[in-house]
Design a protein around this motif. Structure first.
Motif, PDB file in Angstrom:
ATOM      1  N   LYS B  58       1.066  -1.586   0.233  1.00  0.00           N
ATOM      2  CA  LYS B  58       0.291   0.123  -0.270  1.00  0.00           C
ATOM      3  C   LYS B  58       0.705   1.539  -0.173  1.00  0.00           C
ATOM      4  O   LYS B  58       1.429   1.543   0.696  1.00  0.00           O
ATOM      5  CB  LYS B  58      -0.705  -0.125   1.375  1.00  0.00           C
ATOM      6  N   ALA B  59       0.718   2.235  -1.123  1.00  0.00           N
ATOM      7  CA  ALA B  59       1.196   3.023  -0.969  1.00  0.00           C
ATOM      8  C   ALA B  59       0.936   4.114  -0.891  1.00  0.00           C
ATOM      9  O   ALA B  59       0.100   5.012  -2.139  1.00  0.00           O
ATOM     10  CB  ALA B  59       2.623   3.654  -2.137  1.00  0.00           C
ATOM     11  N   ASP B  60      -0.133   4.804   0.517  1.00  0.00           N
ATOM     12  CA  ASP B  60      -1.018   5.528   0.916  1.00  0.00           C
ATOM     13  C   ASP B  60      -0.256   7.590   0.701  1.00  0.00           C
ATOM     14  O   ASP B  60       0.326   7.984   1.678  1.00  0.00           O
ATOM     15  CB  ASP B  60      -1.615   5.619   1.719  1.00  0.00           C
ATOM     16  N   ALA B  61      -0.495   8.213  -0.250  1.00  0.00           N
ATOM     17  CA  ALA B  61      -0.394   9.236  -0.132  1.00  0.00           C
ATOM     18  C   ALA B  61      -0.888  10.034  -1.371  1.00  0.00           C
ATOM     19  O   ALA B  61      -1.275   9.646  -2.601  1.00  0.00           O
ATOM     20  CB  ALA B  61       1.929   9.538  -0.930  1.00  0.00           C
ATOM     21  N   ALA B  62      -0.384  11.439  -0.697  1.00  0.00           N
ATOM     22  CA  ALA B  62      -1.204  12.528  -2.119  1.00  0.00           C
ATOM     23  C   ALA B  62      -0.761  12.629  -3.202  1.00  0.00           C
ATOM     24  O   ALA B  62      -1.824  12.698  -4.060  1.00  0.00           O
ATOM     25  CB  ALA B  62      -1.330  14.048  -1.425  1.00  0.00           C
ATOM     26  N   PRO B  63       0.096  12.385  -4.083  1.00  0.00           N
ATOM     27  CA  PRO B  63       0.415  12.287  -4.992  1.00  0.00           C
ATOM     28  C   PRO B  63      -0.330  11.045  -5.495  1.00  0.00           C
ATOM     29  O   PRO B  63      -0.547  11.184  -7.427  1.00  0.00           O
ATOM     30  CB  PRO B  63       1.795  12.336  -5.447  1.00  0.00           C
ATOM     31  N   TYR B  64      -1.091  10.109  -5.210  1.00  0.00           N
ATOM     32  CA  TYR B  64      -1.439   9.451  -5.478  1.00  0.00           C
ATOM     33  C   TYR B  64      -2.674   9.078  -5.649  1.00  0.00           C
ATOM     34  O   TYR B  64      -3.359   8.383  -5.953  1.00  0.00           O
ATOM     35  CB  TYR B  64      -1.079   8.040  -5.254  1.00  0.00           C
ATOM     36  N   ALA B  65      -3.947  10.415  -4.997  1.00  0.00           N
ATOM     37  CA  ALA B  65      -4.930  10.831  -4.837  1.00  0.00           C
ATOM     38  C   ALA B  65      -5.489   9.875  -6.589  1.00  0.00           C
ATOM     39  O   ALA B  65      -6.744   9.739  -6.768  1.00  0.00           O
ATOM     40  CB  ALA B  65      -5.454  12.454  -4.743  1.00  0.00           C
ATOM     41  N   HIS B  66      -4.813  10.914  -7.535  1.00  0.00           N
ATOM     42  CA  HIS B  66      -5.506   9.963  -8.530  1.00  0.00           C
ATOM     43  C   HIS B  66      -3.974   9.341  -9.633  1.00  0.00           C
ATOM     44  O   HIS B  66      -2.967   9.476  -9.395  1.00  0.00           O
ATOM     45  CB  HIS B  66      -5.853  11.952  -9.722  1.00  0.00           C
ATOM     46  N   PRO B  67      -4.974   8.566 -10.097  1.00  0.00           N
ATOM     47  CA  PRO B  67      -3.764   8.275 -10.902  1.00  0.00           C
ATOM     48  C   PRO B  67      -2.887   8.346 -11.734  1.00  0.00           C
ATOM     49  O   PRO B  67      -3.041   8.048 -13.037  1.00  0.00           O
ATOM     50  CB  PRO B  67      -4.324   7.115 -11.281  1.00  0.00           C
ATOM     51  N   LEU B  68      -1.944   9.783 -11.655  1.00  0.00           N
ATOM     52  CA  LEU B  68      -1.564  10.330 -12.436  1.00  0.00           C
ATOM     53  C   LEU B  68      -0.115   9.368 -12.480  1.00  0.00           C
ATOM     54  O   LEU B  68       0.526   9.243 -12.230  1.00  0.00           O
ATOM     55  CB  LEU B  68      -0.667  11.662 -11.804  1.00  0.00           C
ATOM     56  N   ALA B  69      -0.209   9.360 -14.715  1.00  0.00           N
ATOM     57  CA  ALA B  69       1.191   8.480 -14.650  1.00  0.00           C
ATOM     58  C   ALA B  69       2.302   8.734 -14.267  1.00  0.00           C
ATOM     59  O   ALA B  69       3.537   8.158 -14.206  1.00  0.00           O
ATOM     60  CB  ALA B  69       1.023   8.371 -16.451  1.00  0.00           C
ATOM     61  N   GLU B  70       2.523  10.376 -13.964  1.00  0.00           N
ATOM     62  CA  GLU B  70       4.055  11.334 -14.072  1.00  0.00           C
ATOM     63  C   GLU B  70       4.193  10.314 -12.107  1.00  0.00           C
ATOM     64  O   GLU B  70       5.765  10.575 -12.301  1.00  0.00           O
ATOM     65  CB  GLU B  70       4.173  11.853 -13.794  1.00  0.00           C
ATOM     66  N   ASN B  71       3.409   9.994 -11.817  1.00  0.00           N
ATOM     67  CA  ASN B  71       3.040  10.099 -10.019  1.00  0.00           C
ATOM     68  C   ASN B  71       3.369   8.985  -9.929  1.00  0.00           C
ATOM     69  O   ASN B  71       4.579   8.147  -8.919  1.00  0.00           O
ATOM     70  CB  ASN B  71       2.030  10.719  -9.241  1.00  0.00           C
ATOM     71  N   VAL B  72       2.791   7.507 -11.059  1.00  0.00           N
ATOM     72  CA  VAL B  72       2.743   6.334 -10.084  1.00  0.00           C
ATOM     73  C   VAL B  72       3.733   5.556 -11.381  1.00  0.00           C
ATOM     74  O   VAL B  72       3.743   4.766 -10.242  1.00  0.00           O
ATOM     75  CB  VAL B  72       0.986   5.578 -11.206  1.00  0.00           C
ATOM     76  N   ALA B  73       3.582   5.888 -11.909  1.00  0.00           N
ATOM     77  CA  ALA B  73       4.759   4.690 -12.931  1.00  0.00           C
ATOM     78  C   ALA B  73       6.510   4.607 -12.255  1.00  0.00           C
ATOM     79  O   ALA B  73       6.749   3.152 -11.583  1.00  0.00           O
ATOM     80  CB  ALA B  73       5.329   5.416 -14.710  1.00  0.00           C
ATOM     81  N   PRO B  74       7.028   5.654 -11.458  1.00  0.00           N
ATOM     82  CA  PRO B  74       8.105   5.469 -11.166  1.00  0.00           C
ATOM     83  C   PRO B  74       8.385   5.082  -9.893  1.00  0.00           C
ATOM     84  O   PRO B  74       8.607   3.906  -9.296  1.00  0.00           O
ATOM     85  CB  PRO B  74       8.832   7.263 -10.793  1.00  0.00           C
TER      86      PRO B  74
END
Ligand SMILES: Cc1cc2nc3c(=O)[nH]c(=O)nc-3n(C[C@H](O)[C@H](O)[C@H](O)COP(=O)(O)OP(=O)(O)OC[C@H]3O[C@@H](n4cnc5c(N)ncnc54)[C@H](O)[C@@H]3O)c2cc1C
Ligand SMILES: Nc1ncnc2c1ncn2[C@@H]1O[C@H](COP(=O)(O)O)[C@@H](O)[C@H]1O
Lengths: 249, 313
Positions: B58-74
């Motif tokens: 589980k990675a629970d953090a504000a940058p993942y509130a929406h599945p933005l590729a730029e944040n989730v891919a790394p």
């Protein structure tokens, strides 16, 4: 801003594709080829941005055999300013295409790269996302609306549940979905003018990219055919078949 | 070696297609599911209940509130190095993020996998499903999206996998979520529905979808889909589109109403168990794939069919 647009040469979407008898691929001899439909949408979007005074120059890029020149000419006739052909007869997979685009971005310094969401031959839906990753840029994929705002782009995306709008930093990669626009037909005068527009030819080697495929195709086969069905005479017969024969209602 | 599955979820629960991806992953090795979200305890707990899942990350953090590729891919690429395979369902989230992961790992993704022949060999559709390619990957980590309809969903409950918290990779600062307009519907989700009723250009307008198709769908407990022509004409929203470049469905029963049967449409529905076509043109190509064809005016036949169906159980 300067825009790079990808234009892939693919078997025309109206052609009924046939698998080769020896299972090595599909029949491409004497088959009508066209620009990937999503790339027509990409060229159209770039031309509209230029007509609005937002884009300054549009460079149409195709990678593949010498015949891909024709696809570039089509883009030039729609309004692109010049073309680049990365010529190779080797099979290009999306990772290689993305690396070649990255090398072109280093050479051309565009602010925006527009690619199609998917090529209708390999149906991969990868290249734009891969290019954005390699460049460390933002990506606006499956776009149905693109609006420049405050030095960024507002991109409305077609997602499974409906639409979502993102604000992305520039430079960026955008990939087109079907509803972004309706591409224009090139007029005869523009087709004539396109003949004089320059096309530069490069090679993967000259761009310092090894395009060797990572996936080996072992076999290409036809999918199982559906058995021919029947016509029913009326609604009563249909309901009876669905209930008692197919047992799905 | 274990297999990492990127969950598609809305923080509270898993999208159904995630269970199809888990089923595919289970054929390759022990399954770890990554839930990257914000306030995503619900989705992580749901993943932990799937018996095929050995561990939830589980990675629970504000940058993942929406599945933005730029944040989730790394984040995914960072975790991927410990796995032989990284999978996601070929939903719009999977399609958006996974190629970015693959490029970060310098591997060639395998899209829309229909069949797993070996740990390195997969079958996938090309040319709108008119051909099936068997491909072998030589990459150290295989990055794969799977076609949900090809892998029956894994069981959702009965398991109790441990949930491990993983750190976040931060905000790439490249993109932000502004808003969404999601279609609201009481109906089953299109790709998971047992019955789908789809309308095409023959419906003539959006009002007719409401007057003619929805009562039929209600009676059948069906989801409503559409052809590209119906979406382009504005009869229904984009997320109704079934086909090569829309959603792929394989319900027990697919009813195509006023749809001609272009290859791009067939690509999204021809694996349905039973296909019914209603079209006034007896030459329409849809009849070549339909188990049961009814030739005639849909505006007469659809109300008749709706009336003739038994009341919903
Ligand atoms: C790149 C690309 C991607 C595409 N992706 C998709 C995709 O994902 N999904 C998709 O669906 N299409 C897709 N298409 C479009 C596809 O090629 C067809 O144009 C489209 O599917 C046609 O939709 P249709 O059958 O509703 O319309 P039409 O082909 O116009 O057919 C309408 C049908 O309705 C019948 N009809 C009309 N009135 C009545 C009546 N009163 N009663 C009974 N029957 C009636 C007609 O006989 C006709 O057969 C794509 C095309 C391209 C180029
Ligand atoms: N050989 C190519 N030449 C130019 N553009 C390409 C090429 N291959 C892929 N692209 C671009 O990448 C998009 C997506 O392709 P794909 O990832 O293969 O589905 C296409 O719509 C094109 O815009």
């Amino acid at each position: 801003m300067k825009i790079l647009v990808g234009v892939k040469r693919v078997i025309d979407y109206n052609v009924k594709v046939r698998v080769k008898a020896d299972g090595t691929g599909v029949e491409t001899a004497n088959v009508k080829m066209s620009m990937n439909p999503f790339d027509e949408i990409g060229v159209e979007e770039a031309v509209r941005l230029k007509e609005k005074g937002i884009a300054t120059e549009i460079v149409a890029v195709s990678m593949g055999p010498a015949a891909a020149q024709e696809t570039i000419r089509t883009a030039l006739a729609m309004g692109a300013d010049r073309g680049i052909l990365v010529q190779t007869d080797a099979e290009l997979q999306p990772l290689a295409v993305a690396k070649l685009f990255k090398a072109l971005v280093a050479k051309e310094s565009p602010q925006l790269v527009i690619l199609g969401k998917q090529a209708i031959d390999d149906d991969c839906n990868q290249t734009g996302q891969m290019l954005a990753a390699l460049l460390g840029w933002a990506q606006g994929t499956f776009a149905s609306k693109v609006a420049p705002a405050d030095g960024r782009l507002e991109v409305t995306r077609e997602v499974d549940g409906g639409l979502e709008t993102l604000s992305i930093a520039l430079p960026a990669v955008v990939t087109t979905d079907l509803r972004l626009n309706e591409p224009r037909y090139a007029s005869l005068p523009n087709i004539m003018k396109a003949k004089k527009k320059p096309i530069e030819t490069l090679t993967p080697d000259a761009l310092g990219v090894d395009p060797a495929p990572r996936l080996v195709t072992l076999k290409v086969a036809e999918p199982a055919k559906r058995l021919a069905g029947v016509k029913v005479k009326d609604v009563a017969e249909l309901v009876d078949k669905l209930k008692n024969e197919a047992k799905v209602i | 070696m274990s297999v990492l599955v990127l969950a598609d979820h809305d923080n509270a629960s898993l999208k159904p297609a995630t269970l199809n991806a888990i089923a595919a992953a289970a054929k390759l090795g022990p399954v770890h599911v990554l839930v990257a979200g914000h306030g995503c305890d619900g989705a992580a707990a749901a993943a932990a209940q799937a018996p095929d899942v050995a561990k939830v990350l589980k990675a629970d953090a504000a940058p993942y509130a929406h599945p933005l590729a730029e944040n989730v891919a790394p984040l995914v690429a960072g975790l991927a190095r410990g796995y032989g395979h990284v999978l996601a369902a070929a939903t719009t989230v999977g399609k958006n993020i996974m190629p970015r992961v693959a490029a970060l790992l310098d591997v060639q993704q395998i899209s829309d996998v229909l069949q797993i022949d070996a740990a390195d060999t997969f079958v996938r559709p090309i040319y709108a499903g008119n051909a099936l390619a068997t491909v072998r990957s030589g990459d150290a980590i295989k990055v794969i999206t799977i076609r949900g309809t090809a892998f029956p969903a894994a069981a959702a409950t009965g398991g109790s996998a441990p949930i491990e918290t993983v750190g976040d990779a931060g905000d790439a600062g490249l993109s932000s979520f502004l808003r969404s307009e999601l279609s609201k519907s009481e109906r089953p989700e299109l790709t998971a529905a047992r019955i789908v009723v789809s309308g095409g250009r023959g419906m003539a307008n959006g009002e007719n979808f409401k007057t003619y198709l929805e009562p039929l769908a209600d009676k059948l407990g069906a989801a409503v889909g559409a052809s590209r022509a119906a979406v382009d004409a504005g009869f229904v929203p984009n997320d109704y589109q079934v086909g090569q470049t829309g959603k792929v469905v394989a319900p027990d029963l697919y009813l195509a109403v006023g749809i001609s049967g272009a290859i791009q449409h067939l690509a999204g529905m021809k694996d349905s168990k039973v296909i019914v076509a209603i079209n006034k043109d007896e030459e329409a190509p849809i009849f070549q794939v339909a188990d049961f064809g009814l030739v005639g005016d849909l505006f007469k036949l659809v109300p008749e069919l709706t009336a003739a169906l038994p009341p919903r159980k």
